[in-house]
Every structure is written in structure tokens, then in C-alpha cells.
Design a protein around this motif. Structure first.
Motif, mmCIF file in Angstrom:
data_model
loop_
_atom_site.group_PDB
_atom_site.id
_atom_site.type_symbol
_atom_site.label_atom_id
_atom_site.label_comp_id
_atom_site.label_asym_id
_atom_site.label_seq_id
_atom_site.Cartn_x
_atom_site.Cartn_y
_atom_site.Cartn_z
ATOM 1 N N ARG A 180 -39.333 5.285 80.031
ATOM 2 C CA ARG A 180 -39.864 4.650 80.811
ATOM 3 C C ARG A 180 -38.965 3.886 81.710
ATOM 4 N N THR A 182 -50.291 3.577 70.003
ATOM 5 C CA THR A 182 -49.082 2.586 69.794
ATOM 6 C C THR A 182 -48.127 2.567 70.793
ATOM 7 N N GLU A 183 -48.339 3.439 71.871
ATOM 8 C CA GLU A 183 -47.638 3.293 73.288
ATOM 9 C C GLU A 183 -48.036 2.197 74.002
ATOM 10 N N LEU A 195 -48.765 -8.312 64.919
ATOM 11 C CA LEU A 195 -47.610 -8.170 66.127
ATOM 12 C C LEU A 195 -46.715 -9.432 65.977
ATOM 13 N N PHE A 253 -40.276 -7.565 56.616
ATOM 14 C CA PHE A 253 -41.506 -6.889 56.583
ATOM 15 C C PHE A 253 -42.042 -6.566 55.158
ATOM 16 N N ILE A 291 -42.187 -14.810 66.155
ATOM 17 C CA ILE A 291 -42.384 -16.001 66.888
ATOM 18 C C ILE A 291 -43.213 -17.010 65.826
ATOM 19 N N ALA A 331 -44.354 -9.527 63.211
ATOM 20 C CA ALA A 331 -43.219 -8.868 63.519
ATOM 21 C C ALA A 331 -42.381 -9.360 64.602
ATOM 22 N N MET A 332 -42.873 -9.943 65.524
ATOM 23 C CA MET A 332 -42.098 -10.443 66.581
ATOM 24 C C MET A 332 -41.245 -11.576 66.066
ATOM 25 N N VAL A 385 -46.477 -6.419 73.731
ATOM 26 C CA VAL A 385 -45.363 -7.010 73.222
ATOM 27 C C VAL A 385 -44.622 -8.003 74.274
ATOM 28 N N GLU A 386 -44.306 -7.266 75.216
ATOM 29 C CA GLU A 386 -43.536 -7.620 76.441
ATOM 30 C C GLU A 386 -44.326 -8.963 77.179
ATOM 31 N N ASP A 402 -44.153 -12.074 75.299
ATOM 32 C CA ASP A 402 -42.670 -12.570 75.442
ATOM 33 C C ASP A 402 -42.676 -13.307 76.587
ATOM 34 N N LEU A 427 -40.475 -0.173 67.542
ATOM 35 C CA LEU A 427 -40.801 -1.294 68.612
ATOM 36 C C LEU A 427 -40.016 -2.684 68.585
ATOM 37 N N MET A 428 -40.146 -3.203 67.279
ATOM 38 C CA MET A 428 -39.710 -4.494 67.069
ATOM 39 C C MET A 428 -38.006 -4.321 67.086
ATOM 40 N N LEU A 448 -48.516 -0.783 72.970
ATOM 41 C CA LEU A 448 -48.265 -1.989 72.371
ATOM 42 C C LEU A 448 -47.161 -2.675 73.069
ATOM 43 N N ALA A 449 -46.020 -1.665 73.561
ATOM 44 C CA ALA A 449 -44.702 -2.105 74.078
ATOM 45 C C ALA A 449 -45.181 -3.029 75.206
ATOM 46 N N ARG A 455 -36.967 -4.372 70.412
ATOM 47 C CA ARG A 455 -37.023 -5.367 71.157
ATOM 48 C C ARG A 455 -35.865 -6.249 70.613
#
Lengths: 114, 284
Positions: free
Chosen positions: A3, B260-261, B231, A84, B237, B234-235, B267-268, B271, A100-101, B263-264, A104
Motif C-alpha cells: 500500500r 482483515t484488510e 482491537l 495476548f 491504548i 491489542a493496540m 487502527v490508523e 491512532d 497488523l499490531m 482493519l489497518a 504498528r
């Protein structure tokens, strides 16, 4: 396939997946090589990122995981796994979310938030 | 050993007040009743509270709403965001006020609200992505999803202590420890609280089943908060006391029907929005 943010698009990049606007109008078809003019059009439509085919060099430049020193990548992976619940039992979706995480974490490590 | 308090008893002991925004909310309500009500009377009511005005404009001009620094007056903010949405936001932040006195010893409140706001942001984004009606309701649902923990901490601190001791010694999920020690969990407490506050049933469902979305009568609403919670955990926060990322419910995921694509991007966006939203809600 990677991307790329619209502002970072370069002429000659090959589109890996159809780019459509919100109404479903095709702006750039899969397989086309982007021209300067097409990039301007995508930006004008407010497209934020485009999936393009990756040459080996470009893939590395855009992959934060490949830019990290291996021991740092191992540390970030281990730290994330520890947070996790039962990471060994992950199905396909949690595994994708984990990836994904990790990405990040790697990005934040390379470019710490201000 | 005595029995744990009943959910009802705890919830009834929570004082019902709208906190410092009470007068503004009453005034908005009164203005809405009046046949002469218009955007500027609502704007005037809000503007009497300079602190609220500043927060509202901060939020309206943040990436959360995306008007990018174009709103300079409260009347503009009211017309673009809508009265319902502004009322929801004010009520939500009055809930933050309500639990100000809860001690930080077991759960750090700043971290708790950070987590809650982020789940609100993520739930709203997921609802928008899925094109569900009224995505802003999901912000409120996300913000309040763990409020049951605050009820327990404020009304039965010694039982909260026991729950955390069990959680640490047995290395189970915090919610499992709640069920083991109390016989119920924080989602049941929150459901009772929001019901007693006459929150809309959809919102109550989304909060009451955010760990068990398949048991809800509005599965999709609960699934949105469930996935947002997953989410944000997992991040990493903030935290509502749970140190682990709780497991993801596969059925909830397929019900939401996202790839799942997608989700990026979400998530962005979380943030990108969290800082401004925190400033609007938490800054003292």
C-alpha cells in the motif's frame, strides 16, 4: 503488493488492485502503469492510498518489519505475544490482527509518535 | 464469609447526577421544549459554560469529526454535528465526572478512560465502515462498555480487591475472576446501571454483551463493541484493569462481515483521533 499513500505515488508504479471512487467509478484499473496525470486524478478524487505491485527493493523500503534489526523485531514480537490471551490457539483472524499490531509496533518504533 | 453485594444494590447506590454539565443539559432540554427553539438558542445555552464550549469546539475541529479547523462558533458546531449528538457527548462526559472519586489503587482511572475513549472511537469507526445507522451511538456504547468495573470499584471496593487477588493468583481473565468471586461480571453490572438510567435498549445490549455478543438480542451491535474492545486491547491504548487482550469471538467477526484488510485503516484512524478526543474529554 504494497500500500502506498497517494502523495508517495510515483509514475511507473503498477496498480495491483482496481482503484474506484466512492460511487464505484473505476479510476485506475489493475495492471495499469501510473502516469503523472493519473496520479493527479487519484489525488483529486481524494484517494488516500493505492495498492501497487512491489518490486523487491520497493517492498523492503515500505516494509517496516524488514527495516528493523532482527533482535528488535524478536523483542517486539515477544512483548506483543505476552499481552495476548493464549496466542498459540489463534485462528486465522486473530493471527491477522496480531500481524497488523506487530506492524504498528514496528512503525512506532521506527517513527516514534511526536 | 459474607456474600457479595447484589448488582441491584450496587447500582442503586450510585448517585444519579449529571455532574458539572447538569445545568447546561437542563437548559438544552428546556430550549428544545420551546416553540421558539433554534440553533442559536441551543448555542447560547452551551456557551454559558466556557469550559464545555472549548471542549466542544476542540472535538468538532479534530480528526474525529473531520471538519478540519473550519468551525469557530458553537452555533456552527451545533448545526453540523446535530443536537442529539451533542447531547449524547455531554451526557457521556458527565458519566466520566460521576466516577471521579474512585480510587486509583486497583485501576488507574486515566488509563481506564483512555481505553474507554479508544473503544468508543473504534466502535464508531467500525459502525461507519459497516454503514450502520447512527454510528455515534457506538461511540457512547464504547465509552461506557466497562463502566460496570467502576460501579464495583466505587460501591464494593473490598470485593473488587478480592476479584483482583483471584485474577493475579489464578492467572485467568479478569472477567472470569469476577464471575468466580461475585457470580456475575462487569457487563451485567453495566447493563443494570444503564437500564436504570433509561438508556436506549440497543445501547444497553451493546454494552451488556460486549464479551458474549452471541447471547445478545442485537448481536450486531454487541459485535461492534466486542471487536472494538479487542482491537484497542491489542493496540494497548490504556487499560480497564485487564492486562490481556481477551479472545476474539469468531462468530462476532463473521457477523460484522469486514475483511482483515479494512482493519489497518481503522487502527490508523484510532491512532489519529485518540489524542484530540482525550483532550476534549479528559483534559482538566
Amino acid at each position: 503488493m504494497i500500500r502506498v499513500k497517494s502523495e508517495a505515488l510515483q509514475p511507473g508504479m503498477m496498480v495491483a488492485r482496481d482503484v474506484k471512487n466512492i460511487d464505484g467509478m473505476l479510476l485506475a484499473p489493475q495492471g495499469c502503469e501510473l502516469s503523472e496525470r493519473q496520479i493527479n486524478i487519484l489525488q483529486a478524487w481524494g484517494v488516500t492510498e493505492v495498492e501497487v505491485e512491489a518490486g523487491a527493493e520497493m517492498a523492503k523500503a515500505h516494509d517496516p518489519l524488514a527495516q528493523l534489526p532482527p533482535e528488535m523485531l524478536a523483542k517486539l514480537t515477544a512483548d506483543l505475544r505476552a499481552r495476548f490471551w493464549k496466542p498459540d490457539d489463534f485462528g486465522p483472524v486473530p493471527a491477522e490482527i496480531f500481524k497488523l499490531m506487530l506492524l504498528r509496533q514496528a512503525q512506532q518504533h521506527l517513527r516514534p509518535p511526536a | 464469609m459474607t456474600n457479595p453485594p447484589t448488582i441491584k444494590a450496587m447500582v442503586q447506590a450510585v448517585p444519579r447526577s449529571l455532574g458539572s454539565y447538569g445545568p447546561v443539559l437542563l437548559e438544552i432540554e428546556a430550549a428544545l421544549q420551546s416553540p421558539q427553539c433554534n440553533l442559536s438558542t441551543i448555542g447560547d445555552a452551551i456557551q454559558k459554560d466556557p469550559d464545555l464550549t472549548a471542549r466542544l469546539l476542540r472535538l468538532a475541529n479534530s480528526p474525529f469529526f473531520g471538519f478540519a479547523n473550519r468551525l469557530s462558533t458553537v452555533a456552527e458546531a451545533v448545526s453540523l454535528l446535530g443536537i442529539q449528538q451533542i447531547q449524547d457527548m455531554i451526557v457521556a462526559s458527565s458519566v466520566l465526572d460521576q466516577f471521579k472519586g474512585v480510587p486509583d489503587s486497583l485501576v488507574n482511572k486515566d488509563s481506564f478512560w483512555r481505553h474507554s475513549l479508544a473503544v468508543g472511537i473504534a466502535a464508531r469507526l467500525l459502525a461507519m465502515e459497516r454503514r450502520l445507522p447512527k454510528p455515534d451511538k457506538f461511540f457512547v456504547a464504547g465509552l461506557l462498555h466497562d463502566v460496570g468495573r467502576l460501579v464495583l470499584l466505587s460501591q464494593a471496593a473490598e470485593w473488587a480487591q478480592k476479584v483482583f487477588e483471584c485474577y493475579q493468583s489464578e492467572k485467568i481473565l479478569l472477567r472470569e475472576a469476577e464471575k468466580k468471586i461475585l457470580g456475575y461480571d462487569h457487563q451485567q453490572i453495566a447493563a443494570e446501571l444503564l437500564q436504570s438510567w433509561s438508556y436506549p435498549p440497543v445501547l444497553v445490549q451493546a454494552v451488556a454483551y460486549h464479551h458474549t455478543p452471541n447471547q445478545s438480542v442485537s448481536k450486531l451491535d454487541a459485535a461492534v463493541v466486542h471487536i472494538a474492545d479487542h482491537l484497542v486491547n491489542a493496540m494497548g491504548i490504556g487499560s480497564s484493569g485487564e492486562q490481556f487482550v481477551p479472545p476474539l469471538d469468531d462468530k462476532a467477526w463473521s457477523l460484522l462481515g469486514l475483511e482483515t484488510e479494512n482493519l489497518a485503516k481503522i487502527v490508523e484512524a484510532v491512532d489519529a483521533q485518540i489524542l484530540a478526543v482525550e483532550e476534549a474529554f479528559l483534559k482538566k
